[in-house]
Design an enzyme around this catalytic site. Structure first.
Site, PDB file in Angstrom:
ATOM      1  N   ASP A  91       0.597   5.019   0.398  1.00 30.32           N
ATOM      2  CA  ASP A  91       0.114   6.352   1.523  1.00 30.32           C
ATOM      3  C   ASP A  91       0.913   7.652   0.847  1.00 30.32           C
ATOM      4  O   ASP A  91       2.262   7.227   0.973  1.00 30.32           O
ATOM      5  CB  ASP A  91      -0.420   5.993   2.793  1.00 30.32           C
ATOM      6  N   ASP A 106       1.203  -1.253  -0.059  1.00 32.92           N
ATOM      7  CA  ASP A 106       0.188  -0.478  -0.069  1.00 32.92           C
ATOM      8  C   ASP A 106       0.895   1.340  -0.005  1.00 32.92           C
ATOM      9  O   ASP A 106       1.840   1.434   1.286  1.00 32.92           O
ATOM     10  CB  ASP A 106      -0.518   0.136   1.574  1.00 32.92           C
ATOM     11  N   ASP A 125       1.167   8.096  14.908  1.00 37.99           N
ATOM     12  CA  ASP A 125       1.797   6.987  16.255  1.00 37.99           C
ATOM     13  C   ASP A 125       3.149   6.565  16.695  1.00 37.99           C
ATOM     14  O   ASP A 125       3.036   6.704  17.580  1.00 37.99           O
ATOM     15  CB  ASP A 125       0.151   5.677  15.670  1.00 37.99           C
TER      16      ASP A 125
END
EC number: 2.7.7.19
Length: 444
Positions: free
Chosen positions: A51, A49, A148
């Site tokens: 991003d 993925d 995070d």
């Protein structure tokens, strides 16, 4: 880290992600690959993925791409759609100022669809510190501080192919240790899902969890009840459909988080030898093997396993309390257990229907006389129900194991052989008891 001092190159990045980066750059915006794709490549894994983070606002991103759609209220994101491939683009997040202290709302005047000015909430927190809205935009430095984990605060630039590591993510990767950015209690209160994300990364990447983080899991795990069920469904999918389901479950159970996801089932996991624990471990092991062998899996099978024993227990209680047949009690229990579960984790209808069918076939598989065996065999959900029966038989043994063996043999035979098996089964069960009605007396 300039080009050549790290392993990430253009050949590792999808063409669609590169085209998005280049388009945003050509329009005068800063844009970077961020997070998991960089982390995975630095750990020797193949990125899947991609991003992107940028200083363009969602509306500015949409203006650059005709194939863009804006989603979300809590976090506004842009999805650039290339057929089945979707590139997610987020605007750099900023700090909330005094919102966290006074529970105030930051608002901005925006245009509604009717062209009128309306107030839109940019940021909001509840009394426990959880972010209910997070659309305050900022700089790349602020965005990195809002990430995070340290290994997710790394940004790759398509302009010069350099990586910016804001939070010593490389050290976290080298030490194989989960490191949170900021105070753990505050960050977990902002978004409790970060706790199960930490579990997922630990299991998937083989990274350790510090005692400090583990203590926060046990203290703040109850906050997962505040997460919308729809969001938890997506997060739980990532937990168990990643090829590391066994390790993930063990960590969730160890830190007491599993009980906040499956509150009806967790109390039954009394020790490692109980049948409930054996069922979960067997199902997750099989799921991991299928995923790692690139075979298909369905979340319905996992949920059917996690909730099967609660259904059985509830059916017995309903049958005893209401004095009804087991069949009726079982159907009531199925509805009740699923209803309680979706209060915590949403289960889309396409999966809840499959779960019901897998369970209902467990009650039909023992009924094999006449045409029932052929009807059951032709059921679209037979294979999943049969696999589930085999696992139950391995754990519970006895009649269930014999029943699984019977269905295994029955499937492998030709129609004539199946008829022979049914005739043999009929003889072994003895003559069928026919209902006798008293003869009517002939009238004189």
């Amino acid at each position: 880290m300039p080009k050549g001092q790290h392993p990430v190159t253009f050949s590792d990045i999808s063409e669609n992600a590169l085209s998005v980066l280049r388009r945003l750059n050509s329009k005068g915006y800063d844009a970077y690959l961020v997070g998991g794709c960089i982390r995975d490549k630095l750990m020797g894994k193949t990125p899947k993925d991609f991003d992107i983070a940028t200083n363009a606002t969602p509306e500015q991103i949409k203006a650059c791409f005709r194939n863009c759609r804006l989603i979300g209220r809590r976090f506004r994101l842009a999805h650039i759609v290339f057929g089945k491939d979707i590139i997610e683009v987020a605007t750099f997040r900023g700090h909330h100022g005094d919102v966290s202290e006074n529970d105030e709302e930051n608002k901005v005047q925006v245009k509604s669809r009717r062209g009128k000015d309306v107030e839109d909430v940019l940021a909001k927190q509840d009394q426990q510190g959880q972010l209910l809205r997070d659309n305050v935009f900022g700089t790349i430095d602020e965005d990195a501080e809002r990430r995070d984990f340290t290994f997710n605060a790394m940004y790759f630039s398509a302009k010069d192919q350099s990586i910016i590591d804001f939070a010593h993510g490389i050290e976290s990767i080298q030490n194989k240790k989960i490191e949170l950015i900021g105070d753990p209690a505050t960050r977990f209160r902002e978004d409790p899902v970060r706790m199960i994300r930490a579990i997922r990364f630990s299991a998937k990447l083989g990274m350790s969890i510090s005692d400090e983080l583990g203590a926060q899991f046990k203290e703040l795990g109850h906050l997962l009840a505040n997460i919308p069920p729809a969001r938890l469904f997506e997060e739980v999918l990532k937990l168990f459909i990643s090829g590391s389901g066994v390790k993930t479950f063990q960590l969730l159970h160890k830190y007491g988080l599993f009980t906040h996801l499956f509150p009806q089932f967790a109390p039954m996991l009394v020790d490692d030898t109980c049948r409930e624990m054996q069922l979960v471990m067997r199902v997750l092991k099989n799921t991991d093997e299928r995923i790692n062998n690139e075979q298909r899996v369905t979340p319905a099978f996992l949920y059917a396993a996690f909730l099967w024993y609660p259904v059985e227990e509830r059916a017995q209680i309903v049958m005893n309390e209401a004095g009804i047949s087991y069949h009726d009690a079982f159907n009531i229990a199925v509805g009740e257990v699923l209803h309680r579960q979706i209060q915590r984790i949403m289960i889309p209808k396409r999966f809840s229907i499959a779960i019901r069918e897998i369970w209902q076939l467990q009650t039909r598989l023992p009924k094999r006389f006449g045409r029932r065996a052929f009807q059951t065999l032709s059921h679209p959900r037979f294979r999943a129900a049969y696999d589930f029966l085999l696992i139950r038989g391995e754990i519970e043994g006895g009649d269930l194991m014999e029943l699984g063996e019977w269905w295994t043999e029955f499937q492998e035979l030709e129609p004539e052989g199946r008829k022979v098996m049914l005739n043999k089964l009929r003889k072994e069960s003895g003559p069928s008891k026919k209902r006798r009605f008293p003869r009517k007396k002939k009238s004189d």
